[in-house]
Each structure stands twice: as structure tokens, then as C-alpha cells.
Motif scaffolding. Structure first.
Motif, mmCIF file in Angstrom:
data_model
loop_
_atom_site.group_PDB
_atom_site.id
_atom_site.type_symbol
_atom_site.label_atom_id
_atom_site.label_comp_id
_atom_site.label_asym_id
_atom_site.label_seq_id
_atom_site.Cartn_x
_atom_site.Cartn_y
_atom_site.Cartn_z
ATOM 1 N N VAL A 1 135.960 34.304 71.055
ATOM 2 C CA VAL A 1 136.110 32.965 70.468
ATOM 3 C C VAL A 1 135.877 32.998 68.958
ATOM 4 C CG1 VAL A 1 135.077 30.652 70.401
ATOM 5 C CG2 VAL A 1 135.595 31.737 72.595
ATOM 6 N N LEU A 2 134.868 33.737 68.538
ATOM 7 C CA LEU A 2 134.570 33.842 67.101
ATOM 8 C C LEU A 2 135.770 34.404 66.333
ATOM 9 C CD1 LEU A 2 132.573 33.797 64.708
ATOM 10 C CD2 LEU A 2 131.751 36.038 65.450
ATOM 11 N N ALA A 3 136.316 35.514 66.821
ATOM 12 C CA ALA A 3 137.415 36.160 66.097
ATOM 13 C C ALA A 3 138.681 35.309 66.144
ATOM 14 C CB ALA A 3 137.677 37.555 66.674
ATOM 15 N N ASP A 4 138.901 34.619 67.256
ATOM 16 C CA ASP A 4 140.074 33.747 67.369
ATOM 17 C C ASP A 4 139.980 32.568 66.403
ATOM 18 O OD1 ASP A 4 142.513 32.891 69.105
ATOM 19 O OD2 ASP A 4 141.227 31.114 69.084
ATOM 20 N N ALA A 5 138.772 32.045 66.225
ATOM 21 C CA ALA A 5 138.593 30.893 65.335
ATOM 22 C C ALA A 5 138.785 31.300 63.875
ATOM 23 C CB ALA A 5 137.208 30.276 65.536
ATOM 24 N N VAL A 6 138.326 32.496 63.529
ATOM 25 C CA VAL A 6 138.406 32.937 62.135
ATOM 26 C C VAL A 6 139.813 33.432 61.790
ATOM 27 C CG1 VAL A 6 137.548 34.660 60.502
ATOM 28 C CG2 VAL A 6 135.947 33.436 61.972
ATOM 29 N N LEU A 7 140.456 34.069 62.744
ATOM 30 C CA LEU A 7 141.810 34.601 62.516
ATOM 31 C C LEU A 7 142.779 33.969 63.515
ATOM 32 C CD1 LEU A 7 140.917 38.396 62.070
ATOM 33 C CD2 LEU A 7 141.585 36.800 60.254
ATOM 34 N N PRO A 8 143.222 32.731 63.252
ATOM 35 C CA PRO A 8 144.065 32.057 64.252
ATOM 36 C C PRO A 8 145.406 32.744 64.489
ATOM 37 C CG PRO A 8 143.773 30.677 62.279
ATOM 38 C CD PRO A 8 142.848 31.845 62.138
ATOM 39 N N LYS A 9 145.930 33.439 63.479
ATOM 40 C CA LYS A 9 147.187 34.156 63.689
ATOM 41 C C LYS A 9 146.864 35.613 63.961
ATOM 42 C CE LYS A 9 149.446 30.447 62.329
ATOM 43 N NZ LYS A 9 149.456 29.454 63.416
ATOM 44 N N GLY A 10 147.045 36.040 65.196
ATOM 45 C CA GLY A 10 146.740 37.426 65.498
ATOM 46 C C GLY A 10 146.726 37.654 66.991
ATOM 47 N N ASN A 11 146.270 38.826 67.374
ATOM 48 C CA ASN A 11 146.210 39.180 68.784
ATOM 49 C C ASN A 11 144.823 39.685 69.139
ATOM 50 O OD1 ASN A 11 149.049 38.856 69.662
ATOM 51 N ND2 ASN A 11 149.399 40.400 68.090
ATOM 52 N N GLY A 12 144.373 39.266 70.320
ATOM 53 C CA GLY A 12 143.076 39.714 70.810
ATOM 54 C C GLY A 12 143.249 40.751 71.907
ATOM 55 N N TYR A 13 142.329 41.681 71.967
ATOM 56 C CA TYR A 13 142.386 42.775 72.952
ATOM 57 C C TYR A 13 140.989 42.986 73.524
ATOM 58 C CZ TYR A 13 146.612 43.904 70.258
ATOM 59 O OH TYR A 13 147.818 43.839 69.600
ATOM 60 N N THR A 14 140.893 43.161 74.831
ATOM 61 C CA THR A 14 139.626 43.578 75.422
ATOM 62 C C THR A 14 139.845 44.878 76.180
ATOM 63 O OG1 THR A 14 138.859 41.283 75.646
ATOM 64 C CG2 THR A 14 137.705 42.941 76.925
ATOM 65 N N PHE A 15 139.078 45.880 75.825
ATOM 66 C CA PHE A 15 139.083 47.166 76.534
ATOM 67 C C PHE A 15 137.727 47.311 77.235
ATOM 68 C CE2 PHE A 15 141.980 47.841 73.002
ATOM 69 C CZ PHE A 15 142.969 48.683 73.492
ATOM 70 N N TRP A 16 137.751 47.869 78.450
ATOM 71 C CA TRP A 16 136.491 48.118 79.133
ATOM 72 C C TRP A 16 136.256 49.616 79.272
ATOM 73 C CZ3 TRP A 16 139.956 44.365 80.622
ATOM 74 C CH2 TRP A 16 139.501 43.045 80.500
ATOM 75 N N GLY A 17 134.982 49.974 79.253
ATOM 76 C CA GLY A 17 134.593 51.347 79.506
ATOM 77 C C GLY A 17 134.218 52.074 78.228
ATOM 78 N N LYS A 18 133.896 53.321 78.347
ATOM 79 C CA LYS A 18 133.879 54.059 79.588
ATOM 80 C C LYS A 18 132.755 53.563 80.472
ATOM 81 C CE LYS A 18 133.310 58.552 81.668
ATOM 82 N NZ LYS A 18 133.095 60.000 81.482
ATOM 83 N N GLY A 19 133.092 53.255 81.746
ATOM 84 C CA GLY A 19 132.049 52.791 82.618
ATOM 85 C C GLY A 19 132.475 52.702 84.061
ATOM 86 N N VAL A 20 131.480 52.551 84.913
ATOM 87 C CA VAL A 20 131.706 52.493 86.353
ATOM 88 C C VAL A 20 132.172 51.102 86.740
ATOM 89 C CG1 VAL A 20 130.596 52.607 88.606
ATOM 90 C CG2 VAL A 20 129.952 54.241 86.809
ATOM 91 N N SER A 21 133.299 51.024 87.430
ATOM 92 C CA SER A 21 133.739 49.766 88.009
ATOM 93 C C SER A 21 133.337 49.760 89.470
ATOM 94 C CB SER A 21 135.250 49.623 87.878
ATOM 95 O OG SER A 21 135.727 48.657 88.797
ATOM 96 N N GLN A 22 132.465 48.814 89.826
ATOM 97 C CA GLN A 22 132.002 48.755 91.228
ATOM 98 C C GLN A 22 133.160 48.459 92.163
ATOM 99 O OE1 GLN A 22 129.268 49.855 92.220
ATOM 100 N NE2 GLN A 22 128.122 49.896 90.296
ATOM 101 N N GLY A 23 134.025 47.531 91.775
ATOM 102 C CA GLY A 23 135.139 47.155 92.637
ATOM 103 C C GLY A 23 136.053 48.332 92.943
ATOM 104 N N HIS A 24 136.362 49.116 91.909
ATOM 105 C CA HIS A 24 137.252 50.255 92.109
ATOM 106 C C HIS A 24 136.540 51.383 92.854
ATOM 107 C CE1 HIS A 24 139.478 47.994 89.108
ATOM 108 N NE2 HIS A 24 140.546 48.631 89.516
ATOM 109 N N SER A 25 135.262 51.534 92.617
ATOM 110 C CA SER A 25 134.512 52.557 93.354
ATOM 111 C C SER A 25 134.455 52.193 94.839
ATOM 112 C CB SER A 25 133.087 52.674 92.787
ATOM 113 O OG SER A 25 133.134 53.069 91.429
ATOM 114 N N ASP A 26 134.241 50.916 95.118
ATOM 115 C CA ASP A 26 134.250 50.456 96.517
ATOM 116 C C ASP A 26 135.606 50.731 97.161
ATOM 117 O OD1 ASP A 26 131.677 49.549 96.180
ATOM 118 O OD2 ASP A 26 132.227 47.432 95.995
ATOM 119 N N ALA A 27 136.675 50.493 96.411
ATOM 120 C CA ALA A 27 138.029 50.703 96.950
ATOM 121 C C ALA A 27 138.233 52.173 97.320
ATOM 122 C CB ALA A 27 139.076 50.252 95.932
ATOM 123 N N ILE A 28 137.747 53.069 96.468
ATOM 124 C CA ILE A 28 137.852 54.499 96.771
ATOM 125 C C ILE A 28 137.097 54.830 98.053
ATOM 126 C CG2 ILE A 28 137.078 56.793 96.044
ATOM 127 C CD1 ILE A 28 137.536 55.986 93.182
#
Lengths: 325, 325
Positions: free
Chosen positions: A132-159
Motif C-alpha cells: 500500500v505504501l509503495a502504491d500510494a507513493v508511486l501510483p504509476k507502476g507495477n507491484g510484485y510479490t515474491f515469496w521465499g526462499k521458504g517452506v510452503s506448508q500447503g505444498h509440503s502437505d500436497a507432496i
């Protein structure tokens, strides 16, 4: 002293118990659990260990209740129940259901004259704040969220549900190439496959068909089929030696262009050795905010976007202005 | 529409004018300057260009005045004067004087029933917010702020005062080795010299003694003597081709240890092609917050630590909960 209660004594509840020990303005009064936990379970002899049904009797002893149940079934039920009785903080993390959960918590908290801070972990939580902070300061642009490196419980359960798998863990790994593309300011469009790698470590049952296991994992819809997925078979020894920790983290980035055509990159990242311990630490800081808001007469549900940062800190406004601004 | 005024039409004021054009809920009503600026100076024909002495007559036309003067002499004088008349936002950045500036602005804003948001740039500003957030979540740990790579006006001015220097610019450069040490979680103690390099580009006057210039820069107390300082002589052509932009940025990091002995790294960074354009964009987002706070009846000085993030955004709370949390 802010008097804290914990509901739920899994990894997160235990983390909150430890996190409170690092905050001198707080005291852990009681831990509530559905299970029968034996004496000596808790770190501090001054903390009561009570069945969850005893919580209503503790209304005058507890300023903020930290809800440490799961988002799938515990919080939708326990959340509103506790928000009627106590100021609460939780880390509800089913993103799609946050608007509905907010409404339920808002109604319950208002009915009980309490403050309920919802979804106060790191994603949702600190990551949401930075989006929200970055979107408010830079209204023209693109936001990205990357996760990790880390354990995903949901995917570990699936395995672990795949036939022939004895133990398994899945690490979500952000792709360095994608991170660099965003940082370069080229505002890339990134597909699911371009952003994250799914890195799986599997212990197979004796005599299991490893090729079949690998195929089934790679082709699993929703979980793995849309990603580059790596499957590595390891021994049980190696699994318990190297793959039982719960690291996590990630990156929130925004690449924006101001009206003079300059490029700007805002980046927030976390590198966490223990996901539950860090989430617990965030919950505890927001418990302080819930206490302050409640003392000022606020009521109802709040998100991390509704709370001034000074409320998270034990330091005085004067000290913050002098030392941190 | 939020009706905005700008006081001061240097790089920052021009940046605010441009930044407002990216925000559809805002309108630039007037720019105030001490200088006589000619017609056609402003981008929009609908914006008035007025002498600063006319500001009191515009009280009913302007919701928030963005103060774009310098911190050394303009803001200490203009700040309280304008805070008596208007809601204000500024980027006052003399860190040591922030507590006194806060008090002066608080008194003036309260006297005028206005909101005055102070020190709302990136440092102080977004960096301050991240320092407080990370400190609250990880109370046991160390915080680090690195600046750059970017142009330091103060150090560039110092170079230009050296005899024989025609043009000069100084880039503050964070040392990669120090950044990596912090990221590794080893909680290093870092000296001034270990954190930043001072990288100077100098155009000498014809016939000037370059060795003497270099010596004088390197040994200048406060500015360069405590740092590794690099001096490169360049031609006037190269200076105007490659060294007139104003990039900046930096890193706020906290390395903390939770009570289970896990390590955690929180990092916030900015990479800005134009320091004044980005600062202007931050000011504009906080102008929105000043407007909302004032409409709710708040009064007095506020810092970036006193303002919920949702106030910075033009989006509704419902939209933020649905799309950003």
C-alpha cells in the motif's frame, strides 16, 4: 504492563510465548488450549495453562488475546467469539476471505467494545503495508510479490499425500532472474512460472516407484503443474538433519515511473530463519497497538493499514522523533 | 478533489507539480514563490502563480499546502507561519532539529486548527517508518541505514568550495561488503569508513593544481577525512553529459534475533533515478493523509509515524482490504 493471553499452543502460540519474553512492557497471563496440556508445558511458572472454555472467566485479567489458531477452521470460528470478549490480534492469512473475516470480526468487536486487529503477520501483514505504501507513493507502476526462499506448508502437505512418499518438504524459491528484471526498472510482465521455482525434497517409502512419485508431483494441478518443479530424493537421515526448519521470507517490490519519466524502485524484503517465530513477533507488536487503540476508546476490526507505526513501539513519541525519524 | 498549494518552486516544488498530475483526486490550485516568475512558468494554465505574500488570501481555496523550501532557513521560518493558515506537509530533513521543529509546528497548527505533517520525504520519511517498524517487531537486534548510491548536495557543495574546482559532484556509495555482512546476520559493528565510500567527480579550472585539489578534498574534516574518498578528474563535457542527474536511494536494515535464537533480516530499500521527484511523490501521498486527518477533526503536528498507511492511498478501505492485504 500489557497483560497478554494466547489462544492455541502450536508452533505459533509457542512463538508468541517466546516473543513476549523479549518485550518488557508485556506479561503473559494465560495460555488457552483445547488440548489437555500437562503442568510444566509453559516456560514461565507464572503463566496459567487453561482449557479454552475458561477464557470468559479471564476477561478482567487479560488486555489482549493473541489468537494463534489456523486460518482454515480455527480463526473463522474462534475469532468472532473471542473478539466479543477481548481485544484480539490474529494472523488470519486466507487472502481471498479477508474481507468477510474483517466484517465478522468488526461486528463482534464492536458488540464487545473491543479492538480486533486482523491479518497481522508478514503476508498478510508487513507485506500488505509495503504494497500500500509503495502504491500510494508511486501510483504509476507495477507491484510484485515474491515469496521465499521458504517452506510452503500447503505444498509440503500436497507432496506428502502422494502415494509412496514418507516425508516431503517444498521450498518456494523466487527466481533471481525475475528479481533482477524488476530491479532493473523494465516493468516486466511475469508469469507464475517465471517468478518462482518449486524445489521439493522427498523421502520415498521403501520400494516405492520414484519416477511415478516425481511425475505425480510435477503434474499436480494448482500446486505444481504451472511451475518449474524440481524433485530431489533424499534419505530419511538427511531429511531430519537438513529439512525440518521453517525458514521463509520474500520480496515486495514496486517499480514506478514519475511524471518526468524517472524510474524508481521500492523494495521490502524479509529473510527469516523461522517463519512462526517471526510471525509471532509481528503479532506481539500489533498486540501493543491493540492495547493502545483500545485505551483510546477505539472499537471494531482494524487491519495493519489502519494503525500508525508509533503504536507498534514501546518507545515514547518523543523518543521515536529523536532517535528514529 | 483535494486542492493543493505549493510554496517554493525549486526542484522539489517542480517535482510536486508533476507528481500531482499522477493523482486523479488532486488539483494544483496555486504555486507561491518569493521570486517573480514569468507567465508560462507552470505546466497547467489553470494553476495560479502568486507571490508568497498572497498566500493568506487563498485560505479558502486550498486544502493542503506543500512546503518545498529548504530545511536550513526556509522551513524553520515558513513552516510555523503556514501551519497557522493551512494544513501543511513538508520534508524537513535536519534530523537533529526535528524535535524542535515538531514543537514549533505543533503549536502553530493547533493555533490554526490545522494538521501539519512534518519530515515526510524518504529519509526522514519512509526510512524512518521502516526503522520503527523493524525495531518494534525485532526488539533484540541492530539497525543499519545505508545511503546511496546517490548525490549528496552537502558534499558536492563542499567540493565546489575547494580552490581550483570548477564543477564537482559527490556520490555516496554504500559498500557492498558491509551490506552483505548485515544480510548474513552476523550483526556487525560498522565504522563510518566501513559503510560508505565517497566518490567524487571534479572538473578543475584551467591550470589548477589537481594534486592539491585532491589532497584538500580527501582531508576535509567532517565531510571526507573519515571516509575512503575517491577523486576522479573529468572534463566539463563529461560532467554535463553524465553527472547532472540526481539519483539517490539507500537501505534500511535490521538484523534481529528472536528468543529461540533464530536470525531474521528485515530490509527496505530505494533505488531512485531522481531524488527530488521521488521526495515530491512522497509529499503528495502525505498531503492526502493531511487532508483526511483534517476532515476527521485532527489538529497539530504529525510525523510519518502517526499516520495509518490507508490514509496515504486514494483507494477505499474496502478496496485495500480486497486487493492489497
Amino acid at each position: 504492563m500489557i497483560r497478554i493471553g494466547i489462544v492455541g499452543y502450536g508452533n505459533l502460540g509457542k512463538g508468541v510465548e517466546l516473543a513476549i519474553s523479549q518485550n518488557e512492557d508485556m506479561k503473559l497471563v494465560a495460555v488457552f488450549s483445547r488440548r489437555e496440556l500437562g503442568a510444566g508445558t509453559l516456560k514461565s511458572p507464572d503463566t496459567k495453562l487453561l482449557h479454552i472454555s475458561k477464557a470468559p472467566e479471564m476477561q478482567n485479567e487479560i488486555d489482549v488475546m493473541i489468537l494463534c489458531g489456523g486460518s482454515a477452521t480455527d480463526l473463522p470460528e474462534q475469532g468472532p467469539m473471542f473478539a466479543r470478549l477481548f481485544n484480539t490480534v490474529d494472523s488470519f492469512d486466507t487472502h481471498a476471505k479477508i474481507p468477510a473475516f474483517y466484517e465478522a470480526m468488526d461486528e463482534a468487536a464492536k458488540a464487545g467494545n473491543n479492538v480486533a486487529i486482523i491479518s497481522a503477520g508478514w503476508d498478510p501483514g508487513l507485506f500488505s503495508m509495503n504494497r500500500v505504501l509503495a502504491d500510494a507513493v508511486l501510483p504509476k507502476g507495477n507491484g510484485y510479490t515474491f515469496w521465499g526462499k521458504g517452506v510452503s506448508q500447503g505444498h509440503s502437505d500436497a507432496i506428502r499425500r502422494v502415494k509412496g512418499v514418507k516425508y516431503g518438504v517444498q521450498y518456494t524459491v523466487p527466481k533471481e532472474e525475475a528479481l533482477q528484471k524488476v530491479r532493473s526498472g523494465e516493468n516486466p510482465r511475469l508469469s507464475t512460472r517465471q517468478m518462482h521455482l518449486r524445489d521439493c525434497y522427498v523421502v520415498a517409502e521403501d520400494g516405492a516407484d520414484k519416477r511415478a512419485i516425481e511425475e505425480e508431483i510435477r503434474n499436480m494441478p494448482n500446486y505444481f503443474a504451472d511451475y518449474d518443479t524440481k524433485v530431489t530424493f533424499i534419505s530419511e537421515d538427511e531429511f531430519f538433519k537438513n529439512h525440518t526448519a521453517m525458514p521463509h521470507g520474500g520480496f515486495v517490490m514496486r517499480s514506478g515511473i514519475t511524471a518526468d519519466n524517472s524510474n524508481h524502485i521500492v523494495e521490502f524484503s524479509l529473510k527469516l530463519d523461522s517463519n512462526p517465530m517471526f510471525t509471532a513477533s509481528v503479532l506481539v507488536a500489533f498486540a501493543r497497538a491493540a492495547y493502545k487503540l483500545s485505551r483510546e476508546g477505539h472499537k471494531g476490526a482494524k487491519t495493519v493499514l489502519d494503525i500508525p507505526l508509533a503504536y507498534l513501539s514501546p518507545k515514547t513519541p518523543e523518543q521515536l522523533r529523536k532517535e528514529f525519524i
